[in-house]
Design a protein around this motif. Structure first.
Motif, PDB file in Angstrom:
ATOM      1  N   TYR A   1       0.827  -1.202   0.000  1.00  0.00           N
ATOM      2  CA  TYR A   1       0.000   0.000   0.000  1.00  0.00           C
ATOM      3  C   TYR A   1       0.863   1.255   0.000  1.00  0.00           C
ATOM      4  N   GLN A   2       2.007   1.196   0.658  1.00  0.00           N
ATOM      5  CA  GLN A   2       2.924   2.327   0.592  1.00  0.00           C
ATOM      6  C   GLN A   2       3.390   2.560  -0.846  1.00  0.00           C
ATOM      7  N   ASP A   3       3.514   1.467  -1.605  1.00  0.00           N
ATOM      8  CA  ASP A   3       3.853   1.601  -3.024  1.00  0.00           C
ATOM      9  C   ASP A   3       2.732   2.308  -3.785  1.00  0.00           C
ATOM     10  N   VAL A   4       1.484   1.976  -3.449  1.00  0.00           N
ATOM     11  CA  VAL A   4       0.338   2.650  -4.078  1.00  0.00           C
ATOM     12  C   VAL A   4       0.418   4.150  -3.826  1.00  0.00           C
ATOM     13  N   LEU A   5       0.663   4.529  -2.583  1.00  0.00           N
ATOM     14  CA  LEU A   5       0.738   5.949  -2.233  1.00  0.00           C
ATOM     15  C   LEU A   5       1.884   6.635  -2.972  1.00  0.00           C
ATOM     16  N   ALA A   6       3.026   5.960  -3.044  1.00  0.00           N
ATOM     17  CA  ALA A   6       4.177   6.550  -3.729  1.00  0.00           C
ATOM     18  C   ALA A   6       3.903   6.721  -5.215  1.00  0.00           C
ATOM     19  N   ASN A   7       3.285   5.720  -5.820  1.00  0.00           N
ATOM     20  CA  ASN A   7       2.989   5.787  -7.255  1.00  0.00           C
ATOM     21  C   ASN A   7       2.007   6.897  -7.579  1.00  0.00           C
ATOM     22  N   TYR A   8       1.112   7.213  -6.625  1.00  0.00           N
ATOM     23  CA  TYR A   8       0.118   8.261  -6.843  1.00  0.00           C
ATOM     24  C   TYR A   8       0.564   9.615  -6.300  1.00  0.00           C
ATOM     25  N   ASN A   9       1.819   9.678  -5.826  1.00  0.00           N
ATOM     26  CA  ASN A   9       2.342  10.931  -5.272  1.00  0.00           C
ATOM     27  C   ASN A   9       1.528  11.439  -4.087  1.00  0.00           C
ATOM     28  N   ILE A  10       1.037  10.505  -3.265  1.00  0.00           N
ATOM     29  CA  ILE A  10       0.307  10.871  -2.049  1.00  0.00           C
ATOM     30  C   ILE A  10       1.291  11.044  -0.903  1.00  0.00           C
ATOM     31  N   ASN A  11       1.192  12.142  -0.201  1.00  0.00           N
ATOM     32  CA  ASN A  11       1.997  12.347   1.001  1.00  0.00           C
ATOM     33  C   ASN A  11       1.396  11.515   2.130  1.00  0.00           C
ATOM     34  N   PRO A  12       2.042  10.425   2.567  1.00  0.00           N
ATOM     35  CA  PRO A  12       1.424   9.530   3.550  1.00  0.00           C
ATOM     36  C   PRO A  12       1.375  10.151   4.945  1.00  0.00           C
TER      37      PRO A  12
END
Length: 357
Positions: free
Chosen positions: A315-326
């Protein structure tokens, strides 16, 4: 007293058209997250008596499938973040999370629906930033203060997007055209939606006004620009990255204080309009919520499951791919963020003339 919207006399009509735009006013499409034990559960009926549900919540919650109600349409930014998260979280909960899109009214249809259910943890509101502004824009009396935050996922950067065949090469060209009398259309998601919020700030600084054409999600708004139905829209990086890479969308500028790594060649909005620095940094956020009054043990169980899912490397990969600041905020951290975002954004919209005290 409620605050009034800016120069959007069609606010109520936009909310209605959002429901009509989804093809079935307030209707929904249901998809069980991958790995469901059953795909037969739709939005649950009233889960038994309130007393029984309350007692169960204190012991062995959850005893049945949980409904995840996404405020926006399938394939949109919110939807794309919630589905993989639900798939991971349901494995931690031991019950399926049935994800359903319930569009309309800038997300207010879904918000009202979840609020109208029992406060037992079996209906989750999977939303974006919009409910934080509902009362300020006279959309709904509810805000996130009427819900408990299970998890704040993250926030992100947005930019101004046009189709590859657009004659416009900068935001200034769009605003100059509008100010010279050209009818410039912006694909929006309704009053209080992301494109509306940003266009209000653009209007306050440039004086340019736009014809707003409403769609049921940012994905639909993007398609409208790709197909030439509208001149421009406001896109999240996660929603437009593939079309940007392929050249089907041109990003004219980013609402950010620093360049976005995946779009390093796209200028910042302050290059053309330094006044925008008063509003930055700013962007939408995403979170999972339950109705206020849900038993604390249920909220803790849900938060534990969603935090574990959030921290999963996939899921962290999903956030990184979408440029989401976690973020991964829960409890008081989540409350503080929500309060600060609301305060800062309402102040900015007031300054922009989008709402009045």
């Amino acid at each position: 007293m409620k605050k009034k919207t800016m120069a959007m006399v069609l606010a109520g009509a936009l909310a209605v058209s959002a429901m009509a735009g989804c093809g079935n006013s307030g209707s929904s499409s249901t998809t069980a997250a991958a790995g469901d034990k059953t795909a037969e559960t739709t939005v649950a009926d009233s889960q038994g008596s309130t007393a029984a549900a309350s007692e169960a919540s204190k012991t062995d919650y959850p005893t049945q499938n949980v409904n995840g109600i996404v405020q926006w349409g399938e394939g949109g930014g919110t939807d794309s973040l919630m589905r993989p998260l639900a798939t991971l979280a349901q494995d931690k909960l031991g019950q399926s999370i049935v994800v359903q899109n319930m569009t309309g009214g800038t997300g207010s249809i879904a918000t009202q629906y979840v609020y109208d259910q029992n406060a037992d943890g079996y209906n989750l509101l999977m939303g974006a930033e919009n409910p934080s502004l509902y009362d300020a824009l006279d959309i709904l009396d509810l805000t996130y203060e009427d819900f408990e935050c299970v998890l704040l996922i993250g926030d992100e950067t947005v930019g101004v997007a046009v189709g590859k065949n657009s004659p416009y090469t900068s935001l200034k060209e769009i605003c100059d055209a509008a100010n010279s009398g050209t009818d410039i259309t912006i694909a929006t998601t309704g009053t209080g939606g992301l494109p509306w919020e940003v266009s209000a700030l653009v209007t306050s600084i440039t004086g340019a006004s736009f014809t707003q054409v409403q769609y049921d999600s940012d994905a639909s708004a993007k398609v409208a620009v790709l197909g030439g139905e509208c001149d421009f829209t406001i896109c999240k990086v996660q929603s437009c990255i593939e079309e940007y890479k392929s050249g089907d969308l041109k990003m004219l500028c980013m609402l950010a204080t620093e360049p976005v790594e995946q779009m390093a060649d796209v200028p910042l909005i302050t290059a053309e309009y330094p006044e925008f620095s008063d509003y930055l940094p700013w962007g939408p956020f995403y979170g999972v919520f339950v109705k206020q009054g849900t038993d604390a043990s249920v909220v803790e169980t849900l938060s534990a499951a969603f935090v574990e899912a959030f921290n999963d490397p996939s899921y962290q990969d999903v956030l990184a791919n979408y440029n989401i600041n976690p973020m991964g905020y829960t409890g008081q951290d989540a409350k503080d963020y929500l309060q600060n975002w609301r305060t800062n954004t309402v102040e900015a919209l007031t300054k922009a003339g989008a709402v009045t005290p």
